[in-house]
Design a protein around this motif. Structure first.
Motif: not given
Length: 158
Positions: A1-25
């Protein structure tokens, strides 16, 4: 589930990992994506039109993890190198998760969760469409964009 309101970064963790990574498994599996507002609309439709005891699956799209990572990368403006994980590596990753879970006591390092990364879990919303008149209003890219904007506005996208 994605969209606004995810203050605990439940799904947002994946979004932030992609935003910060140079490489990802990049695991070989995949899953479903749906916007939070579409879930709310589905719950309301089920309350109004659903049959007691029935379950209704809500999904906008079923994506392989590579597709999901690429969608996120386009939204956040970062394109990390996606390193494919071979299916044959699943037993080793499950074992590592079991050991790490015992040592660190984390519930997210469970072998079953790691196993899900190696499976394509496809969901079908046709029953919700047919019986509830529900359909997603937000495409995956739009849901991810809405989530990313929310994280940035809230200072969660550091």
């Amino acid at each position: 589930v994605y969209g606004p309101g995810d203050d605990t970064l439940n799904s947002g963790t994946l979004v932030l990992k992609v935003a910060r990574a140079r490489a990802l498994p990049c695991p070989p599996g995949g899953s479903s994506i749906v916007d939070v507002d579409d879930v709310v609309a589905g719950i309301l439709a089920a309350a109004e039109h659903g049959r007691s005891g029935e379950r209704y699956l809500l999904t906008a799209a079923n994506l392989r993890f590579r597709e999901l990572f690429e969608e996120v990368a386009a939204v956040v403006g970062n394109r990390p190198l996606l390193v494919p994980l071979p299916r044959q590596a699943e037993p080793a990753f499950r074992l590592a998760a079991a050991l790490a879970g015992r040592v660190l006591g984390g519930r997210f390092l469970a072998p079953a969760i790691v196993g899900d990364l190696f499976r394509f879990r496809s969901y079908d919303a046709s029953k919700a469409r047919r019986e509830l008149g529900w359909s997603p209003r937000h495409a995956p890219a739009e849901s991810l964009r809405r989530a990313w904007e929310y994280y940035r506005q809230r200072g969660l996208a550091r």
